[in-house]
Scaffold this active site. Structure first.
Site, PDB file in Angstrom:
ATOM      1  N   ARG A  22      40.360 -55.739 -18.113  1.00 48.20           N
ATOM      2  CA  ARG A  22      39.284 -55.524 -17.164  1.00 48.20           C
ATOM      3  C   ARG A  22      37.898 -55.574 -17.799  1.00 48.20           C
ATOM      4  NH1 ARG A  22      39.376 -50.221 -13.475  1.00 48.20           N
ATOM      5  NH2 ARG A  22      41.317 -51.213 -12.793  1.00 48.20           N
ATOM      6  N   HIS A  69      45.000 -62.393  -8.770  1.00 45.30           N
ATOM      7  CA  HIS A  69      44.253 -61.146  -9.016  1.00 45.30           C
ATOM      8  C   HIS A  69      44.388 -60.198  -7.825  1.00 45.30           C
ATOM      9  CE1 HIS A  69      41.303 -58.985 -11.440  1.00 45.30           C
ATOM     10  NE2 HIS A  69      40.609 -58.719 -10.337  1.00 45.30           N
ATOM     11  N   TYR A 120      29.807 -66.520   4.490  1.00 45.67           N
ATOM     12  CA  TYR A 120      28.622 -67.347   4.736  1.00 45.67           C
ATOM     13  C   TYR A 120      28.311 -68.288   3.574  1.00 45.67           C
ATOM     14  CZ  TYR A 120      27.771 -63.925   8.428  1.00 45.67           C
ATOM     15  OH  TYR A 120      27.889 -63.118   9.521  1.00 45.67           O
TER      16      TYR A 120
END
Length: 753
Positions: A36, A82, A127
């Site tokens: 991570r 993921h 968007y």
């Protein structure tokens, strides 16, 4: 309780709580560190970044492809590789698309992807649209060429690369930051051309040290054009140890008297800077600034205009204050902590990072060449079988037509391998036409040459090194650019003190006999006309500017100073100086001084000793002040006398000294020394017996120009001595002088013209 696991009758394992919690915490820590927070040295990426880029590559979103909705990329990344939150994944994707966050962005975004003022203001993923940048090819171009190891995805249905085959050290180019358990990383970005030159230098000179590599890598290169002001020696220490901090400062220019800020430090918001400056202006801590405005637009992304109050403002000092008190200067921690090739986190210096990455790159290129060599050898093997079949085409056709199992017959008849026989059987008849022989032999020649070249490269370290250099140079030419953050050593920023911040206005500081002080605006103030407490009255006044210190001298010869603007207003009766200062017990204040720090003064005691000094020498910041005038036993301090400034003609000045017994002496001021402190030299001769009994003391001192008159005060009477009369009293310093006329042998003071 024993640490050995105990199994219950139901087959459940029982562990001591401390062992279970320790193992669970260690497992979590290693997950955070390796999967991570920390980047891998090979491609400089964290797992989420690597998976996003690979998912986009898998979708065919190259730099030449059409844009696709970011939601599609996030969906594929989460669904295939993921299994985490979509918002965190999208934020990681946005970061790689922001040119003000990444030195070399990996994602080309279309739509609202945030702004330097508010990086979190990006639009939702439904968007925005995205695709990979050309620079991303550096990481992905060789991924399917046998260059990396693969691992199963979270559900075992697909495979994903453990690392990407980076052709350049992306770890240094784009940097990285993250917080793990017990460790963190902060790697700044660097310039591609500089890092590439350092890699090539290390390939040619394997024993090069950090200092040699820094001839190519000057320092970090942030996405913004602010100046990096960290000294080179400090940068070298950072690159040698892997720890430290780098400071970046905004760049400004002067345009018609205005200060125009054209570049900000990395991750600094222009609107936030304006808020910080405006807050200081509202708090009246920046009186030298009149206005500020934001003129940033698409052509000039950063253009902050500061308008000084006048052209007399010290711009460099003002900006130094703003650098010290706002985000116009920011420090960035450097911690070169990363996951090494052995899979363990480690802090490395610059040379170790480049050396380890070159080792990774060398292995990657070897694997790519070997993968290609295997493909070439396989193809040559097939072409060899195809050519045998072509030369025996009639027999091959007969076997295929007559035999039920032609494959083993072909293998036995012509000595073909299983793959060759299979390839011949799968070949179309048209490919065995006469013209195909030419193509087959041409392809064989080309592949044979490529085989020889690859084998020569794999067999020679020098040729492999040359190939590495050639590829690094090619990628540098394609993706490299000029340095964005200039390196400039600057003086340390310092905030303005209260005196510098205060407006420069004329004020009069008034001191009373009992040590009460106040300040009034203007130089026309009559201290005797102010009201005082009962039993108190006017003692002294000093005319100065509000941003200058007011100086006070006490009866023991100690001096003190306070900022004039900090003194109470003359609308009241002021406050006692003993509330701010700590004079010796029993001491009283004698005089208030102020004005030009270079103003020369004559300091003297009534014992007849004195010297010259500047007002600046009397300024003392501690509450206890500082000793300036050393007094003989029982002597008192006389009010200091300003020395008139000499004109261009350097006119001679005379010191006039008179005792209460009526002796007057005039001598050239050049006979007095200039001292920062001390007792001084004898001004006038007083008999020792009278000096010890204090029957005769100095009653008045003054400084006059040659050719000036001198008025003697005696009670209510005053006599004016003309220049011709004063010649009678001239002599050498320390002499007795001559007695004044009858009736003026009791001197109270001078009235200087």
């Amino acid at each position: 309780m024993s640490d050995t696991p105990i199994y219950s009758p139901e087959g459940l394992e029982r562990l001591p709580l401390h062992r279970f919690s320790e193992k669970a915490y260690l497992d979590y820590s290693m997950y955070v560190i390796l999967d991570r927070a920390l980047p891998h040295i090979g491609d400089g990426l964290k797992p989420v970044q690597r998976r996003i880029l690979y998912a986009m590559s898998d979708l065919g979103l190259t730099a030449a492809a059409k844009f696709k909705k970011s939601a599609r990329t996030v969906g594929d990344t989460l669904g295939k590789f993921h299994p985490h939150g979509d918002s965190a994944c999208y934020e990681a994707m946005v970061l790689m698309a922001q040119s003000f966050s990444y030195r070399y962005p990996l994602i080309d975004g279309q739509g609202n992807w945030g702004s330097p003022d508010d990086p979190k203001s990006f639009a939702a993923m439904r968007y925005t649209e995205s695709r990979l940048t050309q620079y991303a090819e550096v990481l992905l171009a060789e991924v399917n060429q046998g260059t990396v190891d693969w691992q199963p995805n979270f559900d075992g249905s697909l495979e994903e690369p453990k690392t990407l085959p980076a052709r350049l050290p992306n770890l240094l180019l784009n940097g990285s930051s993250g917080i793990a358990v017990g460790m963190a990383t902060d790697i700044p970005s660097h310039n591609l051309r500089e890092v590439a030159k350092a890699c090539i230098h290390l390939l040619k000179h394997p024993k090069a040290d950090v200092a040699a590599l820094m001839r190519h890598i000057q320092g970090p290169d942030f996405p913004t054009a602010g100046e990096i002001i960290t000294p080179r020696a400090e940068l070298q220490r950072i690159y040698e140890t892997g720890h430290g901090s780098v400071k970046q400062r905004a760049h400004y220019e002067l345009e018609q008297g205005d200060i125009v800020i054209t570049a900000l430090p990395y991750q600094v918001s222009g609107s936030r800077v304006l808020e910080q400056i405006a807050a200081q202006m509202q708090a009246k801590k920046l009186p030298m600034l009149e206005d500020l405005r934001d003129e940033s637009d698409h052509e000039c992304p950063t253009r902050l205009v500061l308008v000084p109050r006048s052209n007399r403002v010290d711009v460099e000092r003002l900006m130094s204050h703003l650098f010290a008190t706002t985000d116009l200067e920011r420090g960035y921690r450097v911690n070169l902590n990363l996951i090494a090739l052995n899979g363990r986190p480690r802090v490395m210096n610059l040379r170790e990072i480049l050396d380890e990455w070159l080792s990774y790159r060398r292995t990657t290129v070897r694997r790519r060449l070997q993968h290609r060599l295997d493909k070439v050898l396989e193809r040559l093997h097939l072409l060899e079988g195809l050519l045998i079949a072509f030369l025996n085409i009639d027999e091959v056709i007969r076997i295929i037509r007559t035999e039920d199992e032609p494959k083993p017959v072909l293998m036995e008849r012509f000595g073909l391998s299983d793959t060759q026989a299979e390839y011949v059987l799968n070949t179309r008849l048209r490919q065995l036409a006469r013209l195909e022989e030419i193509k087959i032999r041409a392809e064989q020649d080309a592949l044979s040459a490529e085989r020889d070249q690859i084998q020569a490269t794999l067999g020679s370290e020098n040729k492999l090194r040359d190939l590495l250099i050639e590829e690094i140079e090619a990628d540098t030419k394609k993706h490299g650019d000029a340095r964005r953050s200039p390196l400039t050593e600057r003086p340390v920023a310092a905030a303005l003190n209260d005196t510098e911040i205060a407006p420069s206005e004329p004020v009069t500081v008034v001191l009373s006999e009992k040590g009460w002080v106040r300040q009034a605006k203007g130089h026309e103030i009559d201290g005797t006309g102010l009201s005082y407490k009962s039993g108190d009255r006017f003692l002294s006044a000093a005319r100065l500017r509000s941003n200058q210190p007011a100086v006070f001298l006490d009866s023991t010869g100690r001096s003190y100073s306070l900022p004039a603007h900090s003194l109470p207003s003359a609308r009241g009766q002021g406050e006692p100086l003993t509330g701010r200062l700590d004079p010796p017990k029993g001491a009283s204040f004698v005089v208030a001084l102020g004005g030009d720090p270079q103003q020369r003064l004559l300091l003297a005691s009534d014992a007849g000793y004195g010297f010259l000094c500047n007002l600046e020498a009397l300024i003392a910041k501690p509450r206890a002040g500082k000793a300036v005038l050393t007094l003989p036993p029982n002597a008192q301090v006389l009010p200091p006398v300003p020395v008139p400034a000499s004109g261009s003609s350097e006119r001679e000045l005379l010191v006039a000294v008179a005792t209460n017994a009526g002796h007057l002496l005039l001598f050239p001021i050049t006979e007095l020394p200039e001292l920062p402190r001390g007792k001084g030299n004898k001004l006038i001769g007083i008999p020792s017996a009278q000096a010890k009994s204090r029957d005769e003391i100095v009653a008045a001192i003054g400084v006059i120009e040659v050719g000036s008159s001198l008025s003697i005060l005696s009670g209510k009477r005053q006599v004016k001595l003309k220049p011709s009369d004063l010649e009678h009293y001239r002599g050498e310093r320390g002499r007795r002088g001559n007695r004044l006329p009858r009736g003026f042998q009791r001197v109270d003071g001078f009235a200087l013209e």
